[in-house]
Design an enzyme around this catalytic site. Sequence first.
Site, PDB file in Angstrom:
ATOM      1  N   SER A 198      26.751   4.057  32.151  1.00  0.00           N
ATOM      2  CA  SER A 198      26.444   3.118  31.086  1.00  0.00           C
ATOM      3  C   SER A 198      27.257   1.817  31.260  1.00  0.00           C
ATOM      4  O   SER A 198      27.199   1.204  32.322  1.00  0.00           O
ATOM      5  CB  SER A 198      26.693   3.760  29.721  1.00  0.00           C
ATOM      6  OG  SER A 198      26.120   3.001  28.692  1.00  0.00           O
TER       7      SER A 198
ATOM      8  N   ASP B 243      15.060   6.262  31.325  1.00  0.00           N
ATOM      9  CA  ASP B 243      15.954   5.386  30.574  1.00  0.00           C
ATOM     10  C   ASP B 243      15.216   4.072  30.333  1.00  0.00           C
ATOM     11  O   ASP B 243      14.885   3.357  31.280  1.00  0.00           O
ATOM     12  CB  ASP B 243      17.242   5.155  31.370  1.00  0.00           C
ATOM     13  CG  ASP B 243      18.276   4.388  30.574  1.00  0.00           C
ATOM     14  OD1 ASP B 243      17.950   3.862  29.492  1.00  0.00           O
ATOM     15  OD2 ASP B 243      19.429   4.308  31.037  1.00  0.00           O
TER      16      ASP B 243
ATOM     17  N   HIS C 198      19.257   8.258  30.065  1.00  0.00           N
ATOM     18  CA  HIS C 198      20.404   7.368  30.224  1.00  0.00           C
ATOM     19  C   HIS C 198      21.648   8.094  30.711  1.00  0.00           C
ATOM     20  O   HIS C 198      22.329   7.615  31.610  1.00  0.00           O
ATOM     21  CB  HIS C 198      20.699   6.668  28.895  1.00  0.00           C
ATOM     22  CG  HIS C 198      21.780   5.634  28.986  1.00  0.00           C
ATOM     23  ND1 HIS C 198      21.710   4.561  29.851  1.00  0.00           N
ATOM     24  CD2 HIS C 198      22.970   5.514  28.348  1.00  0.00           C
ATOM     25  CE1 HIS C 198      22.811   3.826  29.730  1.00  0.00           C
ATOM     26  NE2 HIS C 198      23.583   4.382  28.821  1.00  0.00           N
TER      27      HIS C 198
END
Length: 450
Positions: A193, A374, A427
Amino acid sequence: MLLANLLRRRCCSSLPLLLGSVVVLWFCSSLHVAAAGSKVEYLPGVQPEGPLPFELETGYIGVGKLEDIQLFYYFVKSESNPNIDPIVLWISGGPGCSSFVAMTEELGPLLFDVPKNNWSLPTLSLNPYSWTKVASFIFLELPVGAGFSYAKSSKNYTATDVETSYHAAEFIRKWLEDHIQYQSNSFYVGGDSYSGITVPMVVQAISDGIDAKFKPLVNLKGYLIGNGVTFKDVNYGDTFRTARGLGLMSIEQYTSAEACKGTDCVDEFGPLFTGEHYYWPNVIGEENDAERFRGYNVHAFDRHLIFKAALIASRWMNHDNVLEALHVRKGCGEKWAKCRIPLHYERTVHDSRPYHANLSTKGYRSLIYSGNADVFVNSFSTERWTKSLNYSVIDDWRPWLINNRIVGYTRTFSNNMTYVKILGSDHIAPTITPADCFIMFKRWISHEQF
């Protein structure tokens, strides 16, 4: 001089800072101060009960001026051969999310169970797909303010991207000073991330320290990033293209979104694939959620855990027995939170591609992986920026397989960068497709072909 000061972080501070540190430290319990490397043999709620079946230690290491920044870490030894296996410094995203999240929700040795009720202490079970089976991991609470890391001078200490990278570089040198038996192990940095910004900067800071011959020398080999933020500007075209590919938008909505410009597009179309309408991909293959764990009492893809993970983890982490078992300093820092919001942090770097380009010239290996489902940090954008570094492709786009099943696609560049797409993942890929991600990591860290 500036570089040397950033790398060493040994400068003397002013008298007011020193006095402030004394005042804050007065509230910290002197009876429960963890030295670097405090062993953790038991953790409340871990199933089956008894001594941990893996080796864990926790501690604080001070960095920065007068060691004002106290960084907390969890070190999990490799379950294979820790004397020679690689070591990975893992930094969670946010910025400000605790690395304990990675240790218990993603790729570490533990996973929270579905709670039986809302008042008893949550329990945890062993993760059969822990990456610690093949490498040692240091889960670092970075930047200051994340998890149990804190500043002695002020609870409102504001760090920057650049300062944080040098905090991490100083941390690992000091950690290796305390763990001389690991100084020759291959060393990597990983994260996901927002750590797509942080990780290459940390690697650069460590590399700068190596060039400056700071001791001990880190046996740096490379880095890995999952669904990482790489630059500030969002390519909304890629966002809507991903959403359309997942069936989250009709052709009419997609056509309208393509004609839309700027942040208004997200305001108008974002609710189609966020919140209660959020897309959770189905795991590719014949195994269902229970069977793929082969009898282990874990449920990594349980929707209840994904949506309630922060609450469950907070109930466990802030329990007095857990804090004592982890050797957390009493009265220091703030109550544990999965992600510190708001965090006193200044984002000063908005594009990490120059760091990737510079690290490539030094020959470091890198693994860039991305879940295809994602929507926001999407695989289209990641494919685009890895290709934009303009290195020749030495192993072009092809499927990678597990047990004769296509689980994704990959390509490798001449700069030792490998890109991997993981089908059916999102994600935080190791949470959604733990078995596939474990095999991916094992192959890459062992220099095996995908």
